[in-house]
Design a protein around this motif. Structure first.
Motif, PDB file in Angstrom:
ATOM      1  N   VAL A  34       0.841  -1.192   0.000  1.00 34.03           N
ATOM      2  CA  VAL A  34       0.000   0.000   0.000  1.00 34.03           C
ATOM      3  C   VAL A  34       0.878   1.245   0.000  1.00 34.03           C
ATOM      4  O   VAL A  34       2.036   1.213   0.421  1.00 34.03           O
ATOM      5  CB  VAL A  34      -0.963   0.070   1.212  1.00 34.03           C
ATOM      6  CG1 VAL A  34      -2.066  -0.960   1.093  1.00 34.03           C
ATOM      7  CG2 VAL A  34      -0.226  -0.043   2.530  1.00 34.03           C
ATOM      8  N   LYS A  35       0.280   2.312  -0.496  1.00 36.17           N
ATOM      9  CA  LYS A  35       0.897   3.630  -0.419  1.00 36.17           C
ATOM     10  C   LYS A  35       0.182   4.366   0.703  1.00 36.17           C
ATOM     11  O   LYS A  35      -1.047   4.513   0.667  1.00 36.17           O
ATOM     12  CB  LYS A  35       0.724   4.378  -1.742  1.00 36.17           C
ATOM     13  CG  LYS A  35       1.277   5.772  -1.737  1.00 36.17           C
ATOM     14  CD  LYS A  35       1.045   6.405  -3.110  1.00 36.17           C
ATOM     15  CE  LYS A  35       1.462   7.853  -3.134  1.00 36.17           C
ATOM     16  NZ  LYS A  35       1.141   8.467  -4.443  1.00 36.17           N
ATOM     17  N   VAL A  36       0.940   4.784   1.709  1.00 32.46           N
ATOM     18  CA  VAL A  36       0.394   5.528   2.842  1.00 32.46           C
ATOM     19  C   VAL A  36       0.814   6.985   2.648  1.00 32.46           C
ATOM     20  O   VAL A  36       1.996   7.276   2.452  1.00 32.46           O
ATOM     21  CB  VAL A  36       0.917   4.982   4.182  1.00 32.46           C
ATOM     22  CG1 VAL A  36       0.302   5.741   5.352  1.00 32.46           C
ATOM     23  CG2 VAL A  36       0.640   3.488   4.309  1.00 32.46           C
ATOM     24  N   THR A  37      -0.168   7.893   2.701  1.00 30.45           N
ATOM     25  CA  THR A  37       0.086   9.309   2.446  1.00 30.45           C
ATOM     26  C   THR A  37      -0.334  10.142   3.649  1.00 30.45           C
ATOM     27  O   THR A  37      -1.396   9.914   4.234  1.00 30.45           O
ATOM     28  CB  THR A  37      -0.683   9.772   1.183  1.00 30.45           C
ATOM     29  OG1 THR A  37      -0.298   8.931   0.080  1.00 30.45           O
ATOM     30  CG2 THR A  37      -0.395  11.220   0.848  1.00 30.45           C
ATOM     31  N   SER A  38       0.501  11.113   4.004  1.00 26.59           N
ATOM     32  CA  SER A  38       0.237  11.992   5.140  1.00 26.59           C
ATOM     33  C   SER A  38      -1.023  12.813   4.919  1.00 26.59           C
ATOM     34  O   SER A  38      -1.466  13.002   3.783  1.00 26.59           O
ATOM     35  CB  SER A  38       1.430  12.918   5.378  1.00 26.59           C
ATOM     36  OG  SER A  38       1.651  13.747   4.253  1.00 26.59           O
ATOM     37  N   ILE A  41       4.738   6.864   1.424  1.00 21.84           N
ATOM     38  CA  ILE A  41       5.688   5.754   1.484  1.00 21.84           C
ATOM     39  C   ILE A  41       4.970   4.483   1.053  1.00 21.84           C
ATOM     40  O   ILE A  41       3.792   4.304   1.355  1.00 21.84           O
ATOM     41  CB  ILE A  41       6.288   5.617   2.914  1.00 21.84           C
ATOM     42  CG1 ILE A  41       7.467   4.669   2.955  1.00 21.84           C
ATOM     43  CG2 ILE A  41       5.249   5.230   3.938  1.00 21.84           C
ATOM     44  CD1 ILE A  41       8.768   5.281   2.612  1.00 21.84           C
ATOM     45  N   ILE A  42       5.671   3.639   0.332  1.00 25.81           N
ATOM     46  CA  ILE A  42       5.153   2.326  -0.066  1.00 25.81           C
ATOM     47  C   ILE A  42       5.632   1.306   0.964  1.00 25.81           C
ATOM     48  O   ILE A  42       6.825   1.256   1.281  1.00 25.81           O
ATOM     49  CB  ILE A  42       5.661   1.915  -1.460  1.00 25.81           C
ATOM     50  CG1 ILE A  42       5.248   2.921  -2.528  1.00 25.81           C
ATOM     51  CG2 ILE A  42       5.215   0.488  -1.823  1.00 25.81           C
ATOM     52  CD1 ILE A  42       3.790   2.909  -2.892  1.00 25.81           C
ATOM     53  N   SER A  61       7.054   4.714   9.094  1.00 27.56           N
ATOM     54  CA  SER A  61       5.897   5.424   9.641  1.00 27.56           C
ATOM     55  C   SER A  61       6.229   6.885   9.912  1.00 27.56           C
ATOM     56  O   SER A  61       5.360   7.754   9.799  1.00 27.56           O
ATOM     57  CB  SER A  61       5.377   4.739  10.907  1.00 27.56           C
ATOM     58  OG  SER A  61       6.352   4.717  11.923  1.00 27.56           O
ATOM     59  N   ASN A  62       7.485   7.173  10.244  1.00 33.07           N
ATOM     60  CA  ASN A  62       7.872   8.559  10.512  1.00 33.07           C
ATOM     61  C   ASN A  62       7.719   9.457   9.285  1.00 33.07           C
ATOM     62  O   ASN A  62       7.575  10.665   9.422  1.00 33.07           O
ATOM     63  CB  ASN A  62       9.312   8.627  11.026  1.00 33.07           C
ATOM     64  CG  ASN A  62       9.434   8.169  12.464  1.00 33.07           C
ATOM     65  OD1 ASN A  62       8.443   8.027  13.170  1.00 33.07           O
ATOM     66  ND2 ASN A  62      10.647   7.915  12.885  1.00 33.07           N
ATOM     67  N   VAL A 121      -4.430   9.549   7.752  1.00 33.79           N
ATOM     68  CA  VAL A 121      -3.631   9.268   6.557  1.00 33.79           C
ATOM     69  C   VAL A 121      -4.558   8.687   5.492  1.00 33.79           C
ATOM     70  O   VAL A 121      -5.681   8.289   5.778  1.00 33.79           O
ATOM     71  CB  VAL A 121      -2.470   8.268   6.825  1.00 33.79           C
ATOM     72  CG1 VAL A 121      -1.449   8.859   7.791  1.00 33.79           C
ATOM     73  CG2 VAL A 121      -2.985   6.926   7.316  1.00 33.79           C
ATOM     74  N   THR A 122      -4.047   8.631   4.280  1.00 32.53           N
ATOM     75  CA  THR A 122      -4.742   7.953   3.194  1.00 32.53           C
ATOM     76  C   THR A 122      -3.964   6.695   2.854  1.00 32.53           C
ATOM     77  O   THR A 122      -2.736   6.720   2.770  1.00 32.53           O
ATOM     78  CB  THR A 122      -4.834   8.856   1.947  1.00 32.53           C
ATOM     79  OG1 THR A 122      -5.522  10.056   2.301  1.00 32.53           O
ATOM     80  CG2 THR A 122      -5.559   8.168   0.813  1.00 32.53           C
ATOM     81  N   VAL A 123      -4.679   5.594   2.675  1.00 32.40           N
ATOM     82  CA  VAL A 123      -4.070   4.319   2.299  1.00 32.40           C
ATOM     83  C   VAL A 123      -4.726   3.860   1.006  1.00 32.40           C
ATOM     84  O   VAL A 123      -5.964   3.879   0.892  1.00 32.40           O
ATOM     85  CB  VAL A 123      -4.261   3.256   3.409  1.00 32.40           C
ATOM     86  CG1 VAL A 123      -3.725   1.916   2.974  1.00 32.40           C
ATOM     87  CG2 VAL A 123      -3.589   3.704   4.698  1.00 32.40           C
TER      88      VAL A 123
END
Length: 129
Positions: free
Chosen positions: A50-54, A61-62, A84-85, A105-107
């Motif tokens: 997954v791509k996690v976006t602030s 970050i992937i 995660s940082n 966040v968006t996943v």
């Protein structure tokens, strides 16, 4: 999918970090991961990554996925580590420590490389290759 990100230590994250193994594949496999509830995992299409976006959409970050009943729908968990940082809110509210729990966040299903800890530093923080 908008969710709340919670971070924290896991037993193996602590063992590897305190043992000086932050640049190992074991550390990447343990910490470059997003734990997702079965329902949310299915909604995302059961992705391997997954791509996690602030929340401000400036940082992403992937990471690998882990489908687990250990998290509730609408929440995700990532071990507290360099991955995660990248996406937690850096504001410390004068405490000297950012909020590691409840970060919006968006996943979404992600493609691409899951960076090593060293590559996160070099590519995302140092702007190099």
């Amino acid at each position: 999918m908008r969710v709340l990100l919670n971070t924290g230590s896991t037993i193996d994250e602590g063992r590897l970090a305190k043992g000086g193994d932050k640049y190992t594949e074991d550390y990447r496999q343990e910490c470059a991961v997003c734990w997702i509830s079965p329902c949310d995992f299915a909604t995302l299409g059961s992705p391997e990554k997954v791509k996690v976006t602030s929340k401000d959409e400036k940082h992403s970050i992937i990471v690998f996925t882990k489908c687990t009943d250990a998290v509730m729908d609408g929440n995700v968990f990532m071990p507290r580590a360099i991955w995660s940082n990248v996406v937690i809110d850096p504001d410390t509210f004068s405490t000297g420590s950012p909020l590691y729990k409840g970060n919006p966040v968006t996943v979404e299903a992600g493609e691409g490389e899951v960076l090593s800890a060293e590559d996160v530093v070099l590519k995302l923080y140092m702007g190099g290759n």
